[in-house]
Design an enzyme around this catalytic site. Structure first.
Site, mmCIF file in Angstrom:
data_model
loop_
_atom_site.group_PDB
_atom_site.id
_atom_site.type_symbol
_atom_site.label_atom_id
_atom_site.label_comp_id
_atom_site.label_asym_id
_atom_site.label_seq_id
_atom_site.Cartn_x
_atom_site.Cartn_y
_atom_site.Cartn_z
ATOM 1 N N LYS A 1 16.300 -18.093 -8.076
ATOM 2 C CA LYS A 1 15.573 -17.033 -7.382
ATOM 3 C C LYS A 1 16.238 -15.694 -7.666
ATOM 4 C CE LYS A 1 12.942 -15.137 -4.071
ATOM 5 N NZ LYS A 1 11.468 -15.142 -4.024
ATOM 6 N N ASP B 1 9.804 -13.083 -0.484
ATOM 7 C CA ASP B 1 9.211 -14.415 -0.387
ATOM 8 C C ASP B 1 7.729 -14.339 -0.021
ATOM 9 O OD1 ASP B 1 11.565 -16.006 -0.848
ATOM 10 O OD2 ASP B 1 12.262 -15.409 1.134
ATOM 11 N N TRP C 1 11.428 -16.133 -14.643
ATOM 12 C CA TRP C 1 10.308 -17.006 -14.296
ATOM 13 C C TRP C 1 9.128 -16.728 -15.217
ATOM 14 C CZ3 TRP C 1 9.770 -19.870 -9.374
ATOM 15 C CH2 TRP C 1 10.977 -19.942 -8.645
ATOM 16 N N TRP D 1 12.585 -19.417 6.317
ATOM 17 C CA TRP D 1 12.585 -19.415 4.859
ATOM 18 C C TRP D 1 12.017 -18.135 4.260
ATOM 19 C CZ3 TRP D 1 8.195 -18.721 2.026
ATOM 20 C CH2 TRP D 1 6.971 -18.946 2.660
ATOM 21 N N ASP E 1 8.695 -26.424 -6.428
ATOM 22 C CA ASP E 1 7.795 -26.867 -5.356
ATOM 23 C C ASP E 1 6.924 -28.069 -5.729
ATOM 24 O OD1 ASP E 1 8.508 -24.991 -3.451
ATOM 25 O OD2 ASP E 1 6.887 -23.614 -3.918
#
EC number: 3.2.1.-
Length: 345
Positions: free
Chosen positions: A313, A319, A91, A282, A167
């Protein structure tokens, strides 16, 4: 269903570790190629290379860094075999000082290894605005345009896969009308940059998942955000939904695109944490499990458009300060989460 990624603290730890070379491995042979139509020769070449040579195993993944730094931890062999040795995404966001240098070095490593790297672009203004766990991003539209242009320019004509802005098109619940329009415009600008500067990159615009937004809404946003300029869209990023749920959603999105007069698009699915499906939570839920490793090809004989399953991920990354890791900030690697995720505990 928000997705979390690398924090500035974790990124600084990454930067401190020297690059080593790992050999990309896959736990099983890749299935037959997808029946989704290949739109360009460049895309076909990149898919072919990924299928024949494999995806890049990131030597700076957080699981790999943990293994290197903790050889005596009883969980380390499991984390090495279950996570660190497998191809997954790196990322990239506003925590890197120079996006051009950071992306360029990562793609350099993949090129030397003869593999295809998997990257995520994650620095849109007002990032994760509605949840806040991974809030941030570039501070203006102008700065984002520079950032994403430099990102694409660093890849150049080398083969790569990029998931564009997780997102961003699904998380609209707290945005103003002006912010939504700006976001779609910025993602469209990003698609144009990759099309021009990184022609051999397979770009998938993030499209949320089957529980996030309606397929018709996602299709409308993808259309405005330049999906015609790129390979396709991404589903289930940093989430837990099963392949059956997401392929049904992918089909619905494509049908909605077709109803708008748009071409149906191939898509990829994040399988990093969907081995046991979703349990309704989640944020660091218990009992979840890693899914099939990164690979090209679909086992769906109907050819729904699913062409790549990728680990986007990093399994084991928190998270947020919630669920099974109430003291682990978003994006930080938690070895117990990783260990339990591998074993499905």
């Amino acid at each position: 269903m928000k997705r979390k990624t690398l924090t500035a603290v974790a990124a600084s730890a990454v930067a401190a570790v020297a690059v080593t070379t790992f050999v990309a491995t896959q736990s099983t042979a890749a299935p037959a190629p997808s029946k989704a139509k290949v739109s360009t020769a460049a895309a076909a070449d990149t898919l072919s290379l990924a299928q024949s040579k494999g995806f890049y195993v990131d030597p700076k993944s957080q699981s790999a860094l943990y293994v290197k730094a903790n050889p005596n931890d009883s969980r380390t062999p499991t984390i090495q075999d279950g996570l660190a040795k497998n191809p997954m995404a790196r990322w990239f966001g506003d925590w890197f000082t120079s996006i051009s240098k950071s992306v360029g070095e990562h793609v350099d490593g993949a090129e030397k290894a003869g593999k295809v790297p998997i990257l995520v672009a994650y620095s849109i203004p007002n990032r994760d605005a509605c949840s806040g766990y991974s809030g941030g991003g570039e501070t203006s539209a102008a700065k984002y345009r520079t950032w994403i242009s430099d990102y694409a320019g660093a890849i150049k004509a080398r083969p790569a896969v990029v998931v564009l802005e997780p997102d961003a098109l699904a998380d609209y619940s707290c945005l103003t009308s002006a912010q939504k329009t700006e976001r779609e415009s910025l993602i469209k600008y990003a698609t144009e940059q990759f099309k021009t500067k990184a022609p051999n990159t397979l770009v998938y615009i993030d499209a949320g998942n089957s529980k996030y937004a309606k397929a018709t809404d996602i299709a409308d946003r993808l259309s405005k955000a330049g999906v015609d300029n790129v390979r396709g869209f991404a589903l289930n990023v940093s989430n837990f939904h099963t392949e059956a749920e997401e392929t049904a959603f992918g089909t619905a999105v494509n049908n909605a695109l077709a109803a708008k007069g748009k071409a149906k698009k191939p898509y990829m699915m994040d399988t990093s944490r969907n081995g046991n499906g979703w349990n309704g939570k989640w944020c660091n839920p218990t009992g979840r499990k890693i899914g099939v490793t990164s690979r090209v090809g679909s086992t769906d004989p109907a050819g729904t458009g699913l062409e790549t399953r990728l680990w986007i991920k990093t399994a084991g990354n928190s998270d947020g300060e919630c669920g099974n890791a109430p003291t682990s900030p978003a994006g930080t690697f938690n070895p117990q989460i990783a260990y339990d995720m591998i074993l499905g505990k």
